[in-house]
Design a protein around this motif. Structure first.
Motif, mmCIF file in Angstrom:
data_model
loop_
_atom_site.group_PDB
_atom_site.id
_atom_site.type_symbol
_atom_site.label_atom_id
_atom_site.label_comp_id
_atom_site.label_asym_id
_atom_site.label_seq_id
_atom_site.Cartn_x
_atom_site.Cartn_y
_atom_site.Cartn_z
ATOM 1 N N ARG A 1 -30.451 15.113 24.367
ATOM 2 C CA ARG A 1 -30.842 13.913 25.031
ATOM 3 C C ARG A 1 -29.912 13.257 25.775
ATOM 4 O O ARG A 1 -29.916 12.873 26.893
ATOM 5 C CB ARG A 1 -31.558 12.865 24.406
ATOM 6 N N SER B 1 -30.934 17.229 18.875
ATOM 7 C CA SER B 1 -31.598 16.380 19.559
ATOM 8 C C SER B 1 -30.889 15.261 20.344
ATOM 9 O O SER B 1 -31.277 15.088 21.361
ATOM 10 C CB SER B 1 -32.855 15.909 18.922
ATOM 11 N N ASN B 2 -30.212 14.805 19.386
ATOM 12 C CA ASN B 2 -29.454 13.315 20.049
ATOM 13 C C ASN B 2 -28.735 13.799 21.127
ATOM 14 O O ASN B 2 -28.397 13.323 22.268
ATOM 15 C CB ASN B 2 -28.839 12.732 18.806
ATOM 16 N N ALA C 1 -39.026 15.432 26.072
ATOM 17 C CA ALA C 1 -37.728 15.295 26.489
ATOM 18 C C ALA C 1 -37.497 15.871 27.897
ATOM 19 O O ALA C 1 -36.352 15.738 28.501
ATOM 20 C CB ALA C 1 -36.762 16.001 25.403
ATOM 21 N N ASN D 1 -43.350 12.188 23.067
ATOM 22 C CA ASN D 1 -41.961 12.033 23.172
ATOM 23 C C ASN D 1 -41.240 13.284 23.935
ATOM 24 O O ASN D 1 -40.191 13.687 23.344
ATOM 25 C CB ASN D 1 -41.355 12.042 21.591
ATOM 26 N N LEU E 1 -37.472 21.552 16.748
ATOM 27 C CA LEU E 1 -37.256 20.930 17.953
ATOM 28 C C LEU E 1 -38.181 20.431 18.845
ATOM 29 O O LEU E 1 -38.381 19.543 19.578
ATOM 30 C CB LEU E 1 -36.302 21.992 18.898
ATOM 31 N N PHE F 1 -38.830 18.827 22.368
ATOM 32 C CA PHE F 1 -38.327 19.785 23.246
ATOM 33 C C PHE F 1 -39.315 20.829 23.270
ATOM 34 O O PHE F 1 -39.818 21.356 22.262
ATOM 35 C CB PHE F 1 -37.071 20.241 22.654
ATOM 36 N N MET G 1 -30.844 19.345 13.312
ATOM 37 C CA MET G 1 -31.876 19.444 14.288
ATOM 38 C C MET G 1 -31.717 17.882 14.942
ATOM 39 O O MET G 1 -31.935 17.758 16.062
ATOM 40 C CB MET G 1 -33.305 19.798 13.956
ATOM 41 N N ASP G 2 -31.609 16.956 14.077
ATOM 42 C CA ASP G 2 -31.445 15.346 14.645
ATOM 43 C C ASP G 2 -30.183 15.316 15.527
ATOM 44 O O ASP G 2 -30.207 14.810 16.751
ATOM 45 C CB ASP G 2 -31.211 14.424 13.546
ATOM 46 N N ARG H 1 -39.537 16.939 17.827
ATOM 47 C CA ARG H 1 -38.440 16.293 18.490
ATOM 48 C C ARG H 1 -38.527 16.082 19.834
ATOM 49 O O ARG H 1 -37.832 15.484 20.581
ATOM 50 C CB ARG H 1 -37.134 16.621 18.006
#
Length: 234
Positions: A227, A223-224, A31, A29, A57, A62, A219-220, A60
């Protein structure tokens, strides 16, 4: 994946160097974004807060990189280095990250907790080339109890999008104060609030969310936002 971060030596000047930690990234995944996070004034990159956000992160997608400023690397307690030394250290970390084989193709986001984020913003205000975004984990808009001493004048020189993650109980800068700064300076900024959070995002026991849930949600959000802001700009 290996849960231990890899160590990177960063040469700041002819005499001094600091240690950076590159956290493992979820390879399925990725980024394509490196996130450099500077620590706050009172703790180094090994603090639980820094480790939590960097590893989170990484999970997620990164490439999260933390580092010590010179004064914490050298074990000096008390006041941080002068801003010129702090900025020079941050620039050296950016340069080192951009030369890493595994990170060369990545877009770059910088920021950090409190002082670390402020120093990142000063670096970006002076020369923002190659910086795609900034993430502030509790921006220290002013010293606690001293709103007259604002640290906002340089922010209008930053062209990259900025994310301010701010607790609603942050004594270093309230949501209303940040909203006023963002509006007045017409900043390309997003303000994301952590309900009940203090300067370190700590929430009271009466909060409907646990501390872990607060961190995961933050953190979500980061991340969102990254991105959307960075990947969509490619």
């Amino acid at each position: 994946m290996n849960s231990e971060p890899s160590r990177i030596k960063v040469k700041v000047n002819e005499r001094d160097s600091v240690t950076a930690l590159l956290y493992p990234v979820a390879k399925n995944n990725r980024a394509g974004i490196t996130v450099i996070l500077g620590h706050g004034a009172g703790a180094d990159q090994h603090s639980s807060f820094m480790q939590r956000f960097a590893s989170g992160l990484g999970a997620r997608g990164f490439d999260a990189l933390t580092f010590n400023f010179l004064y914490t690397e050298q074990g000096r307690r008390g006041a941080p280095d002068h801003k010129t030394k702090l900025e020079a250290c941050y620039r050296a970390v950016i340069e080192t990250a951009q030369k890493q084989r595994t990170l060369k193709a990545n877009r770059l986001a910088i920021g950090g907790k409190s002082m670390g984020g402020r120093i990142a913003s000063q670096v970006a205000a002076e020369d923002g080339e190659g910086i795609a975004a900034l993430v502030f984990l509790g921006y220290p808009l002013h010293p606690p109890g001293n709103p007259a001493k604002m640290r906002d004048a340089h922010l209008e020189h930053i062209k990259a999008p900025m994310l301010f993650m701010q607790g609603t109980r942050d004594s270093f800068g309230s949501p209303d104060e940040l909203r006023e700064v963002i509006k007045r300076l017409k900043l390309p900024a997003t303000l994301s609030l952590i309900e009940g959070g203090d300067h370190s995002f700590k929430v009271p026991k009466s909060s409907p969310l646990t501390q872990d849930q607060v961190h995961e949600s933050a953190m979500d959000e980061i991340s969102n936002w990254l991105r959307y802001k960075v990947q969509s700009a490619i």
